[in-house]
Scaffold this active site. Structure first.
Site, PDB file in Angstrom:
ATOM      1  CB  THR A 104      10.468   3.798  -0.756  1.00  0.00           C
ATOM      2  OG1 THR A 104      10.790   3.742   0.650  1.00  0.00           O
ATOM      3  CG2 THR A 104      11.326   2.793  -1.513  1.00  0.00           C
ATOM      4  CE  LYS A 158      13.990  -6.715   5.620  1.00  0.00           C
ATOM      5  NZ  LYS A 158      12.901  -6.988   4.651  1.00  0.00           N
ATOM      6  NE  ARG A 199       1.137  -4.519  10.881  1.00  0.00           N
ATOM      7  CZ  ARG A 199       2.106  -4.586  11.784  1.00  0.00           C
ATOM      8  NH1 ARG A 199       1.928  -5.267  12.898  1.00  0.00           N
ATOM      9  NH2 ARG A 199       3.254  -3.966  11.579  1.00  0.00           N
ATOM     10  CG  ASN A 243       7.402  -4.563  -0.020  1.00  0.00           C
ATOM     11  OD1 ASN A 243       8.547  -4.174  -0.224  1.00  0.00           O
ATOM     12  ND2 ASN A 243       6.433  -3.727   0.365  1.00  0.00           N
ATOM     13  CB  THR A 282      -0.929   0.041   1.228  1.00  0.00           C
ATOM     14  OG1 THR A 282      -0.121   0.060   2.419  1.00  0.00           O
ATOM     15  CG2 THR A 282      -1.839  -1.163   1.250  1.00  0.00           C
ATOM     16  CG  ASP A 292      -0.444  -8.758  12.112  1.00  0.00           C
ATOM     17  OD1 ASP A 292       0.637  -8.922  11.498  1.00  0.00           O
ATOM     18  OD2 ASP A 292      -0.522  -8.712  13.355  1.00  0.00           O
ATOM     19  CB  VAL A 293       1.646 -10.716   6.666  1.00  0.00           C
ATOM     20  CG1 VAL A 293       0.740 -10.404   5.494  1.00  0.00           C
ATOM     21  CG2 VAL A 293       2.626  -9.579   6.936  1.00  0.00           C
ATOM     22  CE1 TYR A 331      14.534  -3.570   7.215  1.00  0.00           C
ATOM     23  CE2 TYR A 331      16.894  -3.555   6.834  1.00  0.00           C
ATOM     24  CZ  TYR A 331      15.598  -3.516   6.348  1.00  0.00           C
ATOM     25  OH  TYR A 331      15.377  -3.422   4.997  1.00  0.00           O
TER      26      TYR A 331
END
Length: 339
Positions: free
Chosen positions: A220, A189, A68, A120, A45, A93-94, A185
């Site tokens: 972005t 990752k 979310r 993503n 989104t 909520d993945v 992070y």
């Protein structure tokens, strides 16, 4: 002697040419069209996810996006639909496996089985180790490791049954080299890179190509929505200035095109941006040296702050982060639904 040397050079050149030709042949054989394909983009989104959705819509894909954040979700859905795209939007909520199951089942019912999955969705907490807590690491693992695992497990059975499928996991150069002040992070990752590479090895036999993407900094606009801890204004300032710098960061549209091409041709991995490629190559040759170099970088970053509370980047703005120095970041944020 001179004749033998020339012969060796000719043979070496022929060998390189043959390898390049074989690679091109295999690449073309794997070429994948997105037209009328059902594509699920998590975190689709805003930021990179929305840029990918726009480009895939232009190529005729049927889109499913999730987030979310309801207002951003509706704004993205409306924009894509107004351009003629077939798009479903899910408040999901993945990191919750049951929500993922429900979403994928509805996509299958309304658009058909997911043929392309792009993991993503992400979260960033920037701050020194002294201000991080266990919850920061747990959250990052839920979103960067467990969530991609949940989505992959849901879509893979149909992909295997068709003998075809594409999965793209957006990892990071931070998943190859641990970056100071981004430890949750980077650690999560790293886990995603290992998961993604392992899934590729096991799924190749079924015609399912898993691609691991390792971008460097990208413009972005997402820095505004990153979390900052410690000396919050100083943390956001270094993060925003780096993110806005065209020398250090890659334009979102450039990154998205490279990601789509890597998916189209079933590439195993793509590292995006010259800086990311350089530091990754250097780390491959001299891992200890690069790790110690990161220790020097850490000394240039803000020290610990008081407490372990966090705020969004846009809540830690300063005159410097709202100056022309961050104009590219501000422009990307406005364009990519990050405001």
């Amino acid at each position: 002697m001179e004749k033998n040397k020339k012969t060796s050079l000719l043979l070496a050149g022929a060998g390189v040419g043959a390898l390049l030709a074989l690679r091109a042949l295999r690449r073309n054989k794997r070429e994948f069209s997105f037209k009328d394909r059902t594509v699920l983009i998590t975190g689709g989104t805003r930021g990179l996810g929305l840029v990918l959705a726009r480009m895939l819509a232009e190529q005729g894909a049927k889109l499913a996006i999730c987030s979310r954040t309801k207002d951003q979700l509706e704004a993205a859905r409306a924009e894509l639909a107004s351009g003629g795209a077939t798009v479903l939007a899910f408040d999901c909520d993945v990191s919750d496996q049951q929500q993922v199951k429900t979403m994928v089942a509805e996509i299958k019912e309304k658009l058909g089985p997911v043929e392309v999955l792009i993991n993503n969705a992400g979260v960033i907490s920037a701050g020194p180790l002294d201000n991080l807590n266990l919850a920061d690491f747990e959250e990052a693992m839920k979103i960067h490791y467990w969530a991609p695992l949940y989505t992959m497990l849901e879509v893979i059975p149909d992909m295997k049954a068709r003998g075809e499928g594409r999965i793209v996991n957006i990892a990071s150069i931070g998943g190859k080299i641990s970056v100071p002040h981004l430890l949750p992070y980077s650690g999560s990752k790293f886990a995603l890179v290992g998961l993604s590479e392992g899934f590729r090895s096991e799924l190749l036999q079924h015609g399912v190509y898993v691609t691991t993407i390792n971008p460097g900094l990208m413009r972005t606009g997402s820095a505004r929505n990153a979390f900052v801890k410690g000396q919050k204004e100083k943390e956001y300032t270094w993060f925003a200035l780096a993110d806005a710098n065209p020398i250090l960061s890659l334009k979102a549209e450039t990154a998205a095109r490279q990601i789509i091409d890597a998916c189209r041709y079933g590439e195993a991995e793509a590292t995006l941006g010259f800086n990311a490629k350089f530091i990754s190559g250097l780390h491959g040759l001299f891992p200890g040296m690069v790790t110690d170099l990161m220790g020097l970088v850490n000394q240039l970053l803000p020290g610990p702050g008081v407490g372990d509370d966090r705020v969004r980047g846009y809540q830690a703005e300063t005159p410097l982060t709202q100056s022309p120095l961050t104009a590219p970041l501000q422009e990307a944020a406005a364009k990519n639904n990050e405001l």
